[in-house]
Enzyme design. Structure first.
Site, PDB file in Angstrom:
ATOM      1  N   LYS A 116       0.831  -1.207   0.000  1.00  0.00           N
ATOM      2  CA  LYS A 116       0.000   0.000   0.000  1.00  0.00           C
ATOM      3  C   LYS A 116       0.861   1.250   0.000  1.00  0.00           C
ATOM      4  O   LYS A 116       0.455   2.270  -0.546  1.00  0.00           O
ATOM      5  CB  LYS A 116      -0.943   0.012   1.208  1.00  0.00           C
ATOM      6  CG  LYS A 116      -2.113  -0.931   1.060  1.00  0.00           C
ATOM      7  CD  LYS A 116      -3.302  -0.501   1.895  1.00  0.00           C
ATOM      8  CE  LYS A 116      -4.466  -1.453   1.690  1.00  0.00           C
ATOM      9  NZ  LYS A 116      -5.574  -1.207   2.601  1.00  0.00           N
ATOM     10  N   LYS A 198      -4.364  -9.529  -7.001  1.00  0.00           N
ATOM     11  CA  LYS A 198      -5.652  -9.880  -6.410  1.00  0.00           C
ATOM     12  C   LYS A 198      -6.729  -8.899  -6.896  1.00  0.00           C
ATOM     13  O   LYS A 198      -6.452  -7.712  -7.046  1.00  0.00           O
ATOM     14  CB  LYS A 198      -5.529  -9.779  -4.884  1.00  0.00           C
ATOM     15  CG  LYS A 198      -6.615 -10.501  -4.122  1.00  0.00           C
ATOM     16  CD  LYS A 198      -6.507 -10.231  -2.634  1.00  0.00           C
ATOM     17  CE  LYS A 198      -7.772  -9.548  -2.176  1.00  0.00           C
ATOM     18  NZ  LYS A 198      -7.870  -9.266  -0.769  1.00  0.00           N
ATOM     19  N   LYS A 201     -11.425  -4.068  -4.711  1.00  0.00           N
ATOM     20  CA  LYS A 201     -12.533  -3.130  -4.884  1.00  0.00           C
ATOM     21  C   LYS A 201     -12.049  -1.701  -4.989  1.00  0.00           C
ATOM     22  O   LYS A 201     -12.808  -0.806  -5.356  1.00  0.00           O
ATOM     23  CB  LYS A 201     -13.571  -3.275  -3.763  1.00  0.00           C
ATOM     24  CG  LYS A 201     -13.073  -3.136  -2.327  1.00  0.00           C
ATOM     25  CD  LYS A 201     -14.245  -3.357  -1.380  1.00  0.00           C
ATOM     26  CE  LYS A 201     -13.949  -3.520   0.075  1.00  0.00           C
ATOM     27  NZ  LYS A 201     -12.854  -4.328   0.542  1.00  0.00           N
TER      28      LYS A 201
END
Ligand code: TRP
Length: 333
Positions: A116, A198, A201
């Site tokens: 992240k 992956k 969303k």
């Protein structure tokens, strides 16, 4: 354990509408874990969501949608405790205490943090770094025995266990040591645009994921655009054919077929047929959930009642743990 029942806890971030990956890997399993001998806590982790920038109005809306979706997927708010993380102040309270029992070195090893912080290089905030500590607080507050999570969260369960074991050693037996639980099938649905990643969303490319509430037309379109390869053979081989294998995995997850059956179903057909067939299976599988979701979104008052009741029940259990922790720290409890 609480009244002889095992405690199950899981969380999901309202950082967007859940994808079919969240559905297959998590949400679909949550109702199945409800049982006479278990008490499930299901947390909408909005405190976690703000580790990356959120628009407040969108976050509020996504939180409400997510509560509706959990119920639409079959979570029963009478049997389980469905709550919003920020409604239960003990999450922040315990998180601070646990921050003081967690080492920088441990947190620096978390792959999600590395991931992240490279994705959001302009906003590497301290919350992103201590994210796993807040997650440990979520889990330990309820004396959880079992924590269903996807493969990508296993490392966070490990650090939670390490923190709990260390805390118990230093301050007496306060926390139950939780076990992670990752169902074998469907644990990992990959992006339709980049099958090495992956499905997420919060993917900036909307063609990378299909959301649970996408219309049939949107689902068909996204699957039609899915990345495959150029050898034209429908075969499950994640290493060499990640895109095709991902479609097959989604297809089997939604139809309940085995991989061999799915390969046989598409033998000799082109990728167009695989993409269409998979889109159809997803559309059919989501139909009843989408209908129930629409109904629930028409009863906003009811959803607020569910959140209030969940927060009240969660706070009761969480407050018991914080009281013991505060006493152990030498705070007024
Ligand atoms: N970090 C989890 C995720 O992104 C969500 C989460 C927050 C969670 N708190 C939790 C999962 C507690 C399990 C237990 O998927």
């Amino acid at each position: 354990m609480e009244n002889g029942k095992k405690i199950v806890l899981s969380g999901i971030q309202p950082s967007g509408i859940p994808t079919i990956g969240n559905y297959v890997g998590a949400l679909r399993n949550w109702p199945l874990l409800q049982g006479e001998d278990r008490l499930c806590y299901y947390c909408v982790a909005n405190l976690h969501a703000i580790t990356v920038k959120q628009d407040p109005d969108v976050l509020r809306q996504n939180t409400l949608s997510l509560v509706a979706l959990l119920l639409a997927c079959g979570v029963d708010p009478k049997r389980s405790v469905v709550f919003v993380q920020s409604d239960v102040k003990e999450h922040c309270e315990l998180s601070w205490v646990l921050n003081c029992s967690t080492y920088m070195g441990e947190l620096g090893r978390m792959t999600q943090f590395k991931d992240k912080s490279s994705k959001h290089a302009d906003n590497i905030n301290a919350g992103l770094f201590t994210y796993p500590v807040l997650m440990a607080a979520d889990i330990l507050l309820y004396q959880s025995d079992i924590v269903p999570v996807g493969e990508d969260q296993r490392q966070h369960i490990e650090i939670c266990r390490d923190i709990a074991i260390r805390f118990n050693k230093n301050h007496g037996d306060i926390f139950t040591i939780p076990e992670g639980y990752t169902p074998k099938v469907g644990a990992r649905v990959m992006s339709l645009q980049n099958p090495a990643q992956k499905m997420s969303k919060s993917d900036p490319n909307p063609n990378g994921f299909a959301s649970i509430i996408d219309t049939p037309e949107a689902i068909q379109k996204k699957f039609r655009k899915a990345v495959t390869d150029c050898d034209g053979v429908v075969r499950y081989d994640p290493e060499n054919k990640p895109g095709v294998s991902n479609l097959l995995a989604i297809y089997t997850s939604f139809t309940g077929m085995s991989m061999a059956e799915a390969e046989a179903r598409f033998a000799g057909e082109n990728y167009g047929a695989l993409k269409n067939g998979t889109a159809e299976a997803v559309i059919e599988g989501l139909k009843p959930i989408q209908a129930e979701y629409s109904r629930l979104m028409g009863s906003v008052d009811y959803l607020h009642e569910v959140m209030e009741d969940g927060a009240r029940r969660a706070s009761e259990a969480a407050a018991r743990t914080v009281k013991r922790v505060y006493a152990a720290m030498g705070f007024n409890a």
